[in-house]
Motif scaffolding. Structure first.
Motif, PDB file in Angstrom:
ATOM      1  N   ILE A  51      49.974  43.689  86.299  1.00  0.00           N
ATOM      2  CA  ILE A  51      49.728  44.942  87.025  1.00  0.00           C
ATOM      3  C   ILE A  51      48.710  45.780  86.263  1.00  0.00           C
ATOM      4  N   ALA A  52      48.854  45.842  84.930  1.00  0.00           N
ATOM      5  CA  ALA A  52      47.892  46.589  84.115  1.00  0.00           C
ATOM      6  C   ALA A  52      46.496  45.987  84.247  1.00  0.00           C
ATOM      7  N   GLU A  53      46.410  44.658  84.256  1.00  0.00           N
ATOM      8  CA  GLU A  53      45.118  43.982  84.396  1.00  0.00           C
ATOM      9  C   GLU A  53      44.476  44.284  85.737  1.00  0.00           C
ATOM     10  N   SER A  54      45.303  44.459  86.761  1.00  0.00           N
ATOM     11  CA  SER A  54      44.761  44.747  88.090  1.00  0.00           C
ATOM     12  C   SER A  54      44.184  46.158  88.176  1.00  0.00           C
ATOM     13  N   ILE A  55      44.601  47.023  87.231  1.00  0.00           N
ATOM     14  CA  ILE A  55      44.095  48.402  87.225  1.00  0.00           C
ATOM     15  C   ILE A  55      42.823  48.490  86.391  1.00  0.00           C
ATOM     16  N   SER A  56      42.877  47.984  85.144  1.00  0.00           N
ATOM     17  CA  SER A  56      41.673  47.963  84.307  1.00  0.00           C
ATOM     18  C   SER A  56      41.914  47.113  83.077  1.00  0.00           C
ATOM     19  N   PRO A  57      40.881  46.368  82.628  1.00  0.00           N
ATOM     20  CA  PRO A  57      41.016  45.563  81.400  1.00  0.00           C
ATOM     21  C   PRO A  57      41.345  46.417  80.183  1.00  0.00           C
ATOM     22  N   ALA A  58      40.808  47.637  80.127  1.00  0.00           N
ATOM     23  CA  ALA A  58      41.071  48.515  78.979  1.00  0.00           C
ATOM     24  C   ALA A  58      42.551  48.879  78.909  1.00  0.00           C
ATOM     25  N   LEU A  59      43.150  49.171  80.062  1.00  0.00           N
ATOM     26  CA  LEU A  59      44.571  49.496  80.089  1.00  0.00           C
ATOM     27  C   LEU A  59      45.384  48.291  79.642  1.00  0.00           C
ATOM     28  N   ALA A  60      45.019  47.107  80.126  1.00  0.00           N
ATOM     29  CA  ALA A  60      45.752  45.895  79.763  1.00  0.00           C
ATOM     30  C   ALA A  60      45.702  45.641  78.257  1.00  0.00           C
ATOM     31  N   ARG A  61      44.592  46.001  77.613  1.00  0.00           N
ATOM     32  CA  ARG A  61      44.474  45.798  76.162  1.00  0.00           C
ATOM     33  C   ARG A  61      45.357  46.758  75.382  1.00  0.00           C
ATOM     34  N   ASN A  62      45.627  47.924  75.948  1.00  0.00           N
ATOM     35  CA  ASN A  62      46.340  48.975  75.199  1.00  0.00           C
ATOM     36  C   ASN A  62      47.813  49.127  75.564  1.00  0.00           C
ATOM     37  N   VAL A  63      48.228  48.590  76.677  1.00  0.00           N
ATOM     38  CA  VAL A  63      49.612  48.753  77.094  1.00  0.00           C
ATOM     39  C   VAL A  63      50.511  47.871  76.228  1.00  0.00           C
ATOM     40  N   VAL A  64      51.700  48.366  75.864  1.00  0.00           N
ATOM     41  CA  VAL A  64      52.606  47.622  74.975  1.00  0.00           C
ATOM     42  C   VAL A  64      53.936  47.272  75.633  1.00  0.00           C
ATOM     43  N   SER A  65      54.327  48.035  76.653  1.00  0.00           N
ATOM     44  CA  SER A  65      55.559  47.750  77.390  1.00  0.00           C
ATOM     45  C   SER A  65      55.482  48.487  78.709  1.00  0.00           C
ATOM     46  N   CYS A  66      56.484  48.315  79.542  1.00  0.00           N
ATOM     47  CA  CYS A  66      56.468  49.003  80.833  1.00  0.00           C
ATOM     48  C   CYS A  66      57.876  49.428  81.225  1.00  0.00           C
ATOM     49  N   GLY A  67      57.943  50.446  82.069  1.00  0.00           N
ATOM     50  CA  GLY A  67      59.215  50.899  82.600  1.00  0.00           C
ATOM     51  C   GLY A  67      59.360  50.406  84.024  1.00  0.00           C
ATOM     52  N   VAL A  68      60.416  49.661  84.312  1.00  0.00           N
ATOM     53  CA  VAL A  68      60.683  49.149  85.655  1.00  0.00           C
ATOM     54  C   VAL A  68      61.991  49.765  86.136  1.00  0.00           C
ATOM     55  N   ASN A  69      61.876  50.596  87.149  1.00  0.00           N
ATOM     56  CA  ASN A  69      63.050  51.312  87.675  1.00  0.00           C
ATOM     57  C   ASN A  69      63.774  52.071  86.567  1.00  0.00           C
ATOM     58  N   GLY A  70      62.991  52.645  85.652  1.00  0.00           N
ATOM     59  CA  GLY A  70      63.558  53.477  84.598  1.00  0.00           C
ATOM     60  C   GLY A  70      63.979  52.736  83.348  1.00  0.00           C
ATOM     61  N   GLU A  71      63.919  51.408  83.356  1.00  0.00           N
ATOM     62  CA  GLU A  71      64.299  50.620  82.174  1.00  0.00           C
ATOM     63  C   GLU A  71      63.041  50.088  81.503  1.00  0.00           C
ATOM     64  N   THR A  72      62.914  50.305  80.195  1.00  0.00           N
ATOM     65  CA  THR A  72      61.763  49.799  79.470  1.00  0.00           C
ATOM     66  C   THR A  72      61.955  48.309  79.184  1.00  0.00           C
ATOM     67  N   VAL A  73      60.967  47.511  79.576  1.00  0.00           N
ATOM     68  CA  VAL A  73      61.055  46.063  79.417  1.00  0.00           C
ATOM     69  C   VAL A  73      59.735  45.516  78.873  1.00  0.00           C
ATOM     70  N   GLU A  74      59.744  44.222  78.539  1.00  0.00           N
ATOM     71  CA  GLU A  74      58.538  43.569  78.061  1.00  0.00           C
ATOM     72  C   GLU A  74      57.505  43.451  79.175  1.00  0.00           C
ATOM     73  N   LEU A  75      56.265  43.317  78.783  1.00  0.00           N
ATOM     74  CA  LEU A  75      55.170  43.207  79.748  1.00  0.00           C
ATOM     75  C   LEU A  75      55.174  41.885  80.491  1.00  0.00           C
ATOM     76  N   ASN A  76      55.853  40.870  79.955  1.00  0.00           N
ATOM     77  CA  ASN A  76      55.880  39.579  80.635  1.00  0.00           C
ATOM     78  C   ASN A  76      57.168  39.341  81.418  1.00  0.00           C
ATOM     79  N   ARG A  77      57.972  40.386  81.607  1.00  0.00           N
ATOM     80  CA  ARG A  77      59.213  40.253  82.396  1.00  0.00           C
ATOM     81  C   ARG A  77      58.854  40.253  83.882  1.00  0.00           C
ATOM     82  N   PRO A  78      59.228  39.210  84.640  1.00  0.00           N
ATOM     83  CA  PRO A  78      58.881  39.143  86.065  1.00  0.00           C
ATOM     84  C   PRO A  78      59.564  40.252  86.875  1.00  0.00           C
TER      85      PRO A  78
END
Length: 341
Positions: free
Chosen positions: A23-50
């Motif tokens: 999802i980060a890559e679809s927004i911008s390569p720069a964001l994808a390089r800097n993002v370290v984790s993501c929040g899915v429905n309020g829970e922080t998870v790894e970037l490779n969690r489906p």
């Protein structure tokens, strides 16, 4: 397809199983390089969690609180991995991220002592391992299998944690290199993002915070994605030392400390008491026009109060242990926060 809602309310559709990184890559390569984790429905998870269903998402960089927590959580595991290589036979307790960095409680084998003199070699080993860019792999394993794995590795504290604290069913573990830990996550996808580390201090800590249990070695550290960020942090610490309230307070005769009373517990001297009372009077004058009213509550409360408020779940491991009363079947705790009951 799944619908992904972003913090600004916008919605995009992606194929089922999309990851935070994609999802980060679809927004911008720069964001994808800097993002370290993501929040899915309020829970922080790894970037490779489906992501397999409609969800809200937030993408966290190191600058975000959630991003720092992910970064430092993985750094705690990196510290443990380094210690395992440097001190064969070492046992591990808990190793969380904290407000400024991380720590790990360990029990070196008999004869091994970890002191400040060892900081450089621990840092060097952590950097060496980080350069390998080891993937951090999450697994869900049955409780019995997890217990067997940690027994085979001789990790008595981990086994106690599994047996006493974890419910039957699957348990999540994370592995990087030759180190595996019990953990809920979240973590970085790999260790390569950790570019700068500093071991900051070493102290003693009782297992589970119980003075009757084993005294372990607690090693603190901090890490950053850029060396320049570590340099800035260390410079800030040096500047802070010049303005340390403990140093200035002593020079101004505001307060004193006594080993008999306890570390970090100030005794207000006459000048300090006068200053403190003046500040309190000022606050009262400022608050009175806004109809604030004062209340006074006890310094302790029943454990059940803090279970209800959520403070026990959040601060329980770091709080002073409950006070048991012989006459009543009740447990009391010192207030973990300064808010009233």
């Amino acid at each position: 397809m799944v619908k992904i809602t972003f913090p600004d309310g916008s919605v995009r559709e992606y194929e089922q199983g999309v990851t935070g990184l994609q999802i980060a890559e679809s927004i911008s390569p720069a964001l994808a390089r800097n993002v370290v984790s993501c929040g899915v429905n309020g829970e922080t998870v790894e970037l490779n969690r489906p992501i397999n269903e409609d969800a809200t998402i937030a993408l966290y960089r190191f600058e975000d609180e959630e991003g720092k927590h992910t970064f430092w959580h993985t750094s705690a595991h990196l510290l443990a991995e380094a210690l395992k290589e440097l001190y064969p036979g070492i046992q591990f307790g808990f190793g969380p991220a904290v407000e400024n960095g991380f720590f790990y409680d360990v029990m070196p084998k008999e004869g091994d002592v970890i002191s400040e003199n060892d900081f450089p070699k621990i840092e060097a080993k952590m950097k060496e391992l980080a350069k390998k860019n080891e993937p951090v792999v999450r697994r869900e394993v049955p409780k019995a299998e997890a217990l067997a794995e940690f027994k085979a590795d001789g990790q008595a504290y981990k086994c106690e944690h599994i047996e006493q604290d974890l419910e039957d069913g699957s348990i999540s573990t994370y592995t990087q290199g030759n180190f595996t830990d019990l953990c809920r996550g979240p973590h970085l996808m790999s260790t390569g993002a950790i570019k700068a580390v500093k071991i900051t201090s070493v102290a003693g800590a009782f297992w589970r915070g119980d003075a009757k249990r084993d005294q372990m070695t607690r090693i603190y550290g901090i890490s950053f994605p850029k060396k320049s960020m570590l340099d800035e942090y260390l410079q800030m610490l040096e500047e802070a030392k010049k303005r340390d309230h403990r140093k200035i307070g002593k020079e101004m005769e505001l307060f004193m400390f006594s080993e008999r009373v306890g570390k970090g517990l100030p005794i207000w001297l006459p000048k300090g008491t006068a200053l403190r009372l003046r500040l309190q009077d000022l606050l009262r004058k400022l608050l009175k026009p806004y109809n604030y009213q004062e209340v006074i509550t006890p310094g302790i409360g029943g454990k059940s109060l803090y279970v209800t408020s959520g403070h026990y779940a959040h601060y329980g491991k770091d709080a002073f242990q409950p006070i048991h009363t012989p006459e009543e079947d009740e447990e009391y705790m010192l207030k973990p926060m300064n808010c009233p009951h």
